[in-house]
Design a protein around this motif. Structure first.
Motif, PDB file in Angstrom:
ATOM      1  N   LYS A 165     -18.236  35.094  58.042  1.00 47.48           N
ATOM      2  CA  LYS A 165     -19.027  33.865  58.081  1.00 47.48           C
ATOM      3  C   LYS A 165     -20.510  34.155  58.299  1.00 47.48           C
ATOM      4  O   LYS A 165     -21.387  33.452  57.772  1.00 47.48           O
ATOM      5  CB  LYS A 165     -18.497  32.972  59.211  1.00 47.48           C
ATOM      6  N   THR A 166     -20.799  35.231  59.037  1.00 45.68           N
ATOM      7  CA  THR A 166     -22.177  35.537  59.431  1.00 45.68           C
ATOM      8  C   THR A 166     -22.928  36.374  58.393  1.00 45.68           C
ATOM      9  O   THR A 166     -24.116  36.168  58.167  1.00 45.68           O
ATOM     10  CB  THR A 166     -22.185  36.284  60.776  1.00 45.68           C
ATOM     11  N   VAL A 167     -22.243  37.318  57.775  1.00 46.07           N
ATOM     12  CA  VAL A 167     -22.904  38.316  56.917  1.00 46.07           C
ATOM     13  C   VAL A 167     -22.674  38.024  55.433  1.00 46.07           C
ATOM     14  O   VAL A 167     -21.530  37.966  54.977  1.00 46.07           O
ATOM     15  CB  VAL A 167     -22.390  39.734  57.245  1.00 46.07           C
ATOM     16  N   LYS A 168     -23.772  37.856  54.719  1.00 44.55           N
ATOM     17  CA  LYS A 168     -23.725  37.670  53.271  1.00 44.55           C
ATOM     18  C   LYS A 168     -24.287  38.931  52.623  1.00 44.55           C
ATOM     19  O   LYS A 168     -25.504  39.130  52.556  1.00 44.55           O
ATOM     20  CB  LYS A 168     -24.546  36.446  52.847  1.00 44.55           C
ATOM     21  N   LEU A 169     -23.418  39.790  52.172  1.00 49.15           N
ATOM     22  CA  LEU A 169     -23.868  41.025  51.543  1.00 49.15           C
ATOM     23  C   LEU A 169     -24.358  40.763  50.124  1.00 49.15           C
ATOM     24  O   LEU A 169     -23.790  39.951  49.397  1.00 49.15           O
ATOM     25  CB  LEU A 169     -22.731  42.052  51.509  1.00 49.15           C
ATOM     26  N   LYS A 170     -25.404  41.487  49.754  1.00 56.38           N
ATOM     27  CA  LYS A 170     -25.957  41.379  48.409  1.00 56.38           C
ATOM     28  C   LYS A 170     -25.949  42.749  47.746  1.00 56.38           C
ATOM     29  O   LYS A 170     -25.728  43.771  48.385  1.00 56.38           O
ATOM     30  CB  LYS A 170     -27.385  40.825  48.468  1.00 56.38           C
ATOM     31  N   LYS A 171     -26.204  42.748  46.467  1.00 55.70           N
ATOM     32  CA  LYS A 171     -26.270  43.999  45.720  1.00 55.70           C
ATOM     33  C   LYS A 171     -27.306  44.917  46.361  1.00 55.70           C
ATOM     34  O   LYS A 171     -28.419  44.513  46.666  1.00 55.70           O
ATOM     35  CB  LYS A 171     -26.650  43.723  44.266  1.00 55.70           C
ATOM     36  N   GLY A 172     -26.907  46.166  46.583  1.00 52.42           N
ATOM     37  CA  GLY A 172     -27.798  47.140  47.205  1.00 52.42           C
ATOM     38  C   GLY A 172     -27.621  47.298  48.696  1.00 52.42           C
ATOM     39  O   GLY A 172     -28.202  48.208  49.295  1.00 52.42           O
ATOM     40  N   ASP A 173     -26.819  46.410  49.312  1.00 59.42           N
ATOM     41  CA  ASP A 173     -26.521  46.548  50.741  1.00 59.42           C
ATOM     42  C   ASP A 173     -25.441  47.601  50.956  1.00 59.42           C
ATOM     43  O   ASP A 173     -24.616  47.871  50.063  1.00 59.42           O
ATOM     44  CB  ASP A 173     -26.055  45.217  51.328  1.00 59.42           C
ATOM     45  N   LEU A 174     -25.408  48.160  52.153  1.00 58.02           N
ATOM     46  CA  LEU A 174     -24.378  49.135  52.507  1.00 58.02           C
ATOM     47  C   LEU A 174     -23.063  48.437  52.820  1.00 58.02           C
ATOM     48  O   LEU A 174     -23.045  47.244  53.160  1.00 58.02           O
ATOM     49  CB  LEU A 174     -24.833  49.960  53.704  1.00 58.02           C
ATOM     50  N   PRO A 175     -21.937  49.139  52.721  1.00 57.19           N
ATOM     51  CA  PRO A 175     -20.645  48.544  53.066  1.00 57.19           C
ATOM     52  C   PRO A 175     -20.622  48.071  54.522  1.00 57.19           C
ATOM     53  O   PRO A 175     -21.350  48.602  55.364  1.00 57.19           O
ATOM     54  CB  PRO A 175     -19.653  49.697  52.862  1.00 57.19           C
ATOM     55  N   PRO A 176     -19.790  47.080  54.838  1.00 51.21           N
ATOM     56  CA  PRO A 176     -19.673  46.615  56.229  1.00 51.21           C
ATOM     57  C   PRO A 176     -19.118  47.714  57.134  1.00 51.21           C
ATOM     58  O   PRO A 176     -18.404  48.607  56.667  1.00 51.21           O
ATOM     59  CB  PRO A 176     -18.705  45.439  56.126  1.00 51.21           C
ATOM     60  N   VAL A 177     -19.465  47.621  58.408  1.00 49.74           N
ATOM     61  CA  VAL A 177     -19.059  48.654  59.371  1.00 49.74           C
ATOM     62  C   VAL A 177     -18.302  48.028  60.530  1.00 49.74           C
ATOM     63  O   VAL A 177     -18.711  46.997  61.075  1.00 49.74           O
ATOM     64  CB  VAL A 177     -20.285  49.411  59.915  1.00 49.74           C
ATOM     65  N   LEU A 178     -17.204  48.674  60.914  1.00 46.85           N
ATOM     66  CA  LEU A 178     -16.442  48.299  62.104  1.00 46.85           C
ATOM     67  C   LEU A 178     -16.777  49.284  63.216  1.00 46.85           C
ATOM     68  O   LEU A 178     -16.531  50.489  63.095  1.00 46.85           O
ATOM     69  CB  LEU A 178     -14.946  48.329  61.814  1.00 46.85           C
ATOM     70  N   ASP A 179     -17.341  48.787  64.299  1.00 49.59           N
ATOM     71  CA  ASP A 179     -17.739  49.599  65.444  1.00 49.59           C
ATOM     72  C   ASP A 179     -16.661  49.496  66.516  1.00 49.59           C
ATOM     73  O   ASP A 179     -16.488  48.454  67.142  1.00 49.59           O
ATOM     74  CB  ASP A 179     -19.085  49.073  65.962  1.00 49.59           C
TER      75      ASP A 179
END
Length: 281
Positions: free
Chosen positions: A161-175
């Protein structure tokens, strides 16, 4: 009047002297060893120490010269690899237009921004950092701080809901850094899998897992071998990234222009072209 037994007195003195000698030898040995270590480290970091002690205009009493010399050594030995940051609300309000290099020599190409924490909290500076990194033409990525004792799917939903990834962004990360207090290790791993699969299904890209080296070795390395890892290790004897790490967070105490607080710095295990290759299409 009683006469002293000179033989007994002499014997006590000899014993006392003999007992003192080993203690002195041990002290000399320890001192010599420590001196050897200090001199060895000084020689190993000689170029870095000369740089900081002789040429740094902002050197002050709060500067940890040894730590900064080691960090400089890491970057020197990582020539050809890409350097970046990760930030959160703990870095305060970042002046992104000034975030460009470390030591005016090592360019910063990417940044991971903390987006969410657990199932119900958005990082207070996420929106500002997310936009600022983009405006500063840095490759950006977002990460979620996982709380082991909270529902994994609710945590994934908040991140999506919070993160809108766009072209050129890095993959999401689980910490993941903590062990659970209210569930078994197996249940934790099930929850991690659920978060990872839900996020991958939404974005169409496999997430990266961030954790400490010991956590990685003990709990994740074998069962999550189908994922790429971003590993934190700040030990002074570690100066090069390991082959099986995608990213290496090698310090948490760097000073960067535009950021008023200490910040984490990372090495990507490849060049800029390879980094761009793993971004979202």
């Amino acid at each position: 009047m009683k006469r002293k037994n000179t033989r007994t007195t002499y014997s006590r003195k000899v014993k006392k002297k003999n007992s003192i000698l080993p203690a002195q030898l041990i002290r000399y040995f320890v001192f010599g060893f420590l001196l050897f270590v200090v001199l060895s480290l000084g020689y190993h970091y000689r170029s870095s120490f000369a740089y900081y002690l002789g040429f740094k205009s902002h050197f002050n009493k709060e500067t940890n010269v040894f730590s900064e010399a080691r960090n400089l050594k890491v970057m020197e030995k990582s020539e050809g690899k890409v350097i970046g940051l990760d930030v959160s609300e703990y870095q305060g309000k970042i002046r992104w237009s000034y975030v460009d290099t470390i030591e005016e020599k090592y360019p910063l190409h990417y940044v991971f921004v903390r987006a969410t924490v657990g199932k119900d909290r958005v990082d207070h500076q996420f929106k500002r950092n997310w936009l600022g990194a983009k405006e500063n033409k840095m490759i950006r990525g977002a990460y979620h701080y996982y709380r082991p004792n909270e529902n994994s799917l609710e945590q994934a939903e908040l991140f999506i809901k919070t993160v809108k990834l766009k072209k050129g962004d890095l993959p999401p990360v689980l910490d993941i850094e903590k062990l659970p207090k209210e569930q078994s290790l197996e249940r934790l791993k099930i929850g991690l899998r659920r978060w990872l699969k839900a996020v991958e299904l939404h974005y169409g890209v496999r997430p990266i897992i961030y954790t400490g080296e010991k956590y990685y070795d003990d709990f994740l390395k074998e069962e999550f071998s189908d994922y790429l890892f971003w590993i934190a290790n700040y030990n002074f004897y570690r100066e090069e990234i390991q082959d099986d790490w995608l990213f290496w967070q090698f310090t948490e105490k760097a000073k960067v222009p535009g950021i008023d607080y200490k910040v984490d710095v990372n090495i990507y295990n490849g060049d800029l072209q390879q980094l761009q290759y793993i971004t979202v299409e």
